[in-house]
Design a protein around this motif. Structure first.
Motif, PDB file in Angstrom:
ATOM      1  N   ILE A  20       0.858  -1.193   0.000  1.00  0.00           N
ATOM      2  CA  ILE A  20       0.000   0.000   0.000  1.00  0.00           C
ATOM      3  C   ILE A  20       0.890   1.237   0.000  1.00  0.00           C
ATOM      4  N   SER A  21       0.674   2.138  -0.945  1.00  0.00           N
ATOM      5  CA  SER A  21       1.487   3.349  -1.048  1.00  0.00           C
ATOM      6  C   SER A  21       0.623   4.592  -0.895  1.00  0.00           C
ATOM      7  N   LEU A  22       1.155   5.586  -0.217  1.00  0.00           N
ATOM      8  CA  LEU A  22       0.462   6.860  -0.058  1.00  0.00           C
ATOM      9  C   LEU A  22       1.279   7.955  -0.726  1.00  0.00           C
ATOM     10  N   TYR A  23       0.584   8.828  -1.464  1.00  0.00           N
ATOM     11  CA  TYR A  23       1.231   9.902  -2.226  1.00  0.00           C
ATOM     12  C   TYR A  23       0.678  11.269  -1.800  1.00  0.00           C
ATOM     13  N   PRO A  24       0.923  11.677  -0.564  1.00  0.00           N
ATOM     14  CA  PRO A  24       0.369  12.960  -0.117  1.00  0.00           C
ATOM     15  C   PRO A  24       1.201  14.151  -0.586  1.00  0.00           C
ATOM     16  N   PRO A  25       0.540  15.293  -0.811  1.00  0.00           N
ATOM     17  CA  PRO A  25       1.282  16.556  -0.934  1.00  0.00           C
ATOM     18  C   PRO A  25       1.690  16.985   0.472  1.00  0.00           C
ATOM     19  N   ASP A  26       2.197  18.192   0.614  1.00  0.00           N
ATOM     20  CA  ASP A  26       2.513  18.700   1.957  1.00  0.00           C
ATOM     21  C   ASP A  26       1.258  18.626   2.821  1.00  0.00           C
ATOM     22  N   PHE A  27       1.428  18.234   4.080  1.00  0.00           N
ATOM     23  CA  PHE A  27       0.266  18.110   4.962  1.00  0.00           C
ATOM     24  C   PHE A  27       0.609  18.629   6.351  1.00  0.00           C
ATOM     25  N   THR A  28      -0.411  18.985   7.104  1.00  0.00           N
ATOM     26  CA  THR A  28      -0.215  19.457   8.471  1.00  0.00           C
ATOM     27  C   THR A  28      -0.103  18.261   9.403  1.00  0.00           C
ATOM     28  N   ASN A  29       0.746  18.384  10.410  1.00  0.00           N
ATOM     29  CA  ASN A  29       0.949  17.282  11.347  1.00  0.00           C
ATOM     30  C   ASN A  29       0.996  17.824  12.777  1.00  0.00           C
ATOM     31  N   PRO A  30      -0.168  18.162  13.348  1.00  0.00           N
ATOM     32  CA  PRO A  30      -0.178  18.645  14.730  1.00  0.00           C
ATOM     33  C   PRO A  30       0.240  17.537  15.696  1.00  0.00           C
ATOM     34  N   ASP A  31       0.718  17.933  16.842  1.00  0.00           N
ATOM     35  CA  ASP A  31       1.121  16.966  17.862  1.00  0.00           C
ATOM     36  C   ASP A  31      -0.092  16.127  18.260  1.00  0.00           C
ATOM     37  N   SER A  83      -7.089  -2.630   7.667  1.00  0.00           N
ATOM     38  CA  SER A  83      -8.184  -3.319   8.360  1.00  0.00           C
ATOM     39  C   SER A  83      -9.145  -4.015   7.405  1.00  0.00           C
ATOM     40  N   GLN A  84      -8.909  -3.908   6.097  1.00  0.00           N
ATOM     41  CA  GLN A  84      -9.814  -4.516   5.123  1.00  0.00           C
ATOM     42  C   GLN A  84      -9.635  -6.034   5.059  1.00  0.00           C
ATOM     43  N   PRO A  85     -10.677  -6.767   4.627  1.00  0.00           N
ATOM     44  CA  PRO A  85     -10.541  -8.215   4.415  1.00  0.00           C
ATOM     45  C   PRO A  85      -9.411  -8.495   3.432  1.00  0.00           C
ATOM     46  N   ARG A  86      -8.874  -9.690   3.478  1.00  0.00           N
ATOM     47  CA  ARG A  86      -7.674 -10.003   2.720  1.00  0.00           C
ATOM     48  C   ARG A  86      -7.897 -10.108   1.215  1.00  0.00           C
ATOM     49  N   ASP A  87      -9.142 -10.057   0.768  1.00  0.00           N
ATOM     50  CA  ASP A  87      -9.380 -10.018  -0.673  1.00  0.00           C
ATOM     51  C   ASP A  87      -9.347  -8.593  -1.208  1.00  0.00           C
ATOM     52  N   CYS A  88      -9.180  -7.628  -0.309  1.00  0.00           N
ATOM     53  CA  CYS A  88      -9.216  -6.206  -0.695  1.00  0.00           C
ATOM     54  C   CYS A  88      -7.795  -5.652  -0.694  1.00  0.00           C
ATOM     55  N   PHE A  89      -7.225  -5.505  -1.888  1.00  0.00           N
ATOM     56  CA  PHE A  89      -5.869  -4.983  -2.041  1.00  0.00           C
ATOM     57  C   PHE A  89      -5.962  -3.519  -2.480  1.00  0.00           C
ATOM     58  N   ILE A  90      -5.847  -2.611  -1.508  1.00  0.00           N
ATOM     59  CA  ILE A  90      -5.829  -1.181  -1.827  1.00  0.00           C
ATOM     60  C   ILE A  90      -4.384  -0.817  -2.159  1.00  0.00           C
ATOM     61  N   LYS A  91      -4.148  -0.530  -3.410  1.00  0.00           N
ATOM     62  CA  LYS A  91      -2.770  -0.361  -3.881  1.00  0.00           C
ATOM     63  C   LYS A  91      -2.178   0.990  -3.523  1.00  0.00           C
ATOM     64  N   SER A  92      -2.988   2.048  -3.614  1.00  0.00           N
ATOM     65  CA  SER A  92      -2.413   3.370  -3.372  1.00  0.00           C
ATOM     66  C   SER A  92      -3.494   4.383  -3.034  1.00  0.00           C
ATOM     67  N   PHE A  93      -3.047   5.448  -2.365  1.00  0.00           N
ATOM     68  CA  PHE A  93      -3.889   6.606  -2.077  1.00  0.00           C
ATOM     69  C   PHE A  93      -3.237   7.830  -2.718  1.00  0.00           C
ATOM     70  N   HIS A  94      -3.990   8.489  -3.595  1.00  0.00           N
ATOM     71  CA  HIS A  94      -3.551   9.743  -4.206  1.00  0.00           C
ATOM     72  C   HIS A  94      -4.486  10.855  -3.739  1.00  0.00           C
ATOM     73  N   PHE A  95      -3.945  12.052  -3.586  1.00  0.00           N
ATOM     74  CA  PHE A  95      -4.692  13.161  -2.981  1.00  0.00           C
ATOM     75  C   PHE A  95      -4.634  14.398  -3.874  1.00  0.00           C
ATOM     76  N   GLU A  96      -5.769  15.090  -3.963  1.00  0.00           N
ATOM     77  CA  GLU A  96      -5.774  16.386  -4.643  1.00  0.00           C
ATOM     78  C   GLU A  96      -4.941  17.371  -3.849  1.00  0.00           C
ATOM     79  N   GLN A  97      -4.174  18.188  -4.521  1.00  0.00           N
ATOM     80  CA  GLN A  97      -3.359  19.205  -3.872  1.00  0.00           C
ATOM     81  C   GLN A  97      -4.092  20.527  -3.895  1.00  0.00           C
ATOM     82  N   VAL A  98      -4.275  21.132  -2.713  1.00  0.00           N
ATOM     83  CA  VAL A  98      -4.993  22.400  -2.613  1.00  0.00           C
ATOM     84  C   VAL A  98      -4.174  23.509  -3.257  1.00  0.00           C
TER      85      VAL A  98
END
Length: 242
Positions: free
Chosen positions: A185-196, A227-242
């Motif tokens: 599973i790969s995530l491709y976020p743009p810059d994001f906020t990371n509060p404590d 947390s998905q069942p093992r038949d569910c392969f979510i390959k990647s998450f791509h995000f719109e950049q504001v």
């Protein structure tokens, strides 16, 4: 959503988003194996988590630019457990500056090694433990810089290069490990906020359609995918950049 039966390895968890992930997986019951470039940084996060009443957390030093350090990390984890259920490749040095000449040769090598070589060797060394799990997941925090044609970041060219390397690696890894039941599973976020995550800002950060992406949403994506069942392969998450 609980992860009491999960054993989770997180690289570069001594600060920023890696620390956020370690705290949240521990809060949800997972046994967490966290690393940072220095043992002291990893132990600080370990102690924070133990202070919240969660004892199943272990701290390790791991320099992702050093193959022997990665091997020692994996060996150390193997002394505590015979399997790893989730490996999160969070470590990768950021290098800023859109001018190729602005970085030293040493900075370029360090950036490429930590993200590209470090990710490959971390997966390689932890793969035997992952294959011992009935639910193995490899999660890699890449970046929008790893998507073809992206040019909206002020990151240095070397950072773009290492993120592109991670993209190529996870693409082929997903295909080659699927027959063995390993989800990549790969995530491709743009810059994001990371509060404590331990501050009240965590719950107060705006998350509307005009706001920047938040660490909260990235954590939600990762938790959803693993947390998905093992038949569910979510390959990647791509995000719109504001």
């Amino acid at each position: 959503m609980r992860f009491d039966d999960h054993r989770v390895v997180i690289t570069a968890a001594g600060r920023d988003f890696g620390r956020t992930l370690a705290i949240h997986f521990a809060d949800l019951g997972a046994e967490v194996f966290l690393s940072a470039r220095t043992l002291a940084a990893a132990e600080r996060v370990r102690d924070e988590i133990r202070g919240r009443g969660h004892e199943r957390v272990h701290a390790f030093a791991c320099d992702l630019t050093d193959p022997s350090s990665i091997r020692e990390f994996a060996t150390g984890v193997a002394r505590h457990t015979d399997r790893v259920d989730v490996l999160i490749n969070n470590g990768s040095r950021y290098l800023s500056g859109p001018d190729l000449l602005s970085a030293s040769d040493a900075d370029v090598v360090d950036t490429l090694a930590s993200g590209g070589t470090g990710t490959v060797l971390t997966v390689k060394n932890f793969l035997p433990l992952l294959l011992n799990s009935p639910k193995p997941d490899i999660v890699t925090m890449i970046s929008a810089c790893g998507t073809p044609g992206h040019h909206r970041s002020d990151a240095h060219d070397a950072f773009y290069a290492t993120k592109t390397a991670q993209t190529g690696f996870t693409e082929i890894l997903s295909k080659r490990l699927r027959p063995q039941g390993v989800r990549v599973i790969s995530l491709y976020p743009p810059d994001f906020t990371n509060p404590d995550p331990l501050s009240e800002d965590w719950d107060k950060t705006p998350r509307g359609p005009k706001d920047p992406l938040t660490a909260q949403s990235l954590v939600d994506c990762i938790l959803f995918a693993v947390s998905q069942p093992r038949d569910c392969f979510i390959k990647s998450f791509h995000f719109e950049q504001v």
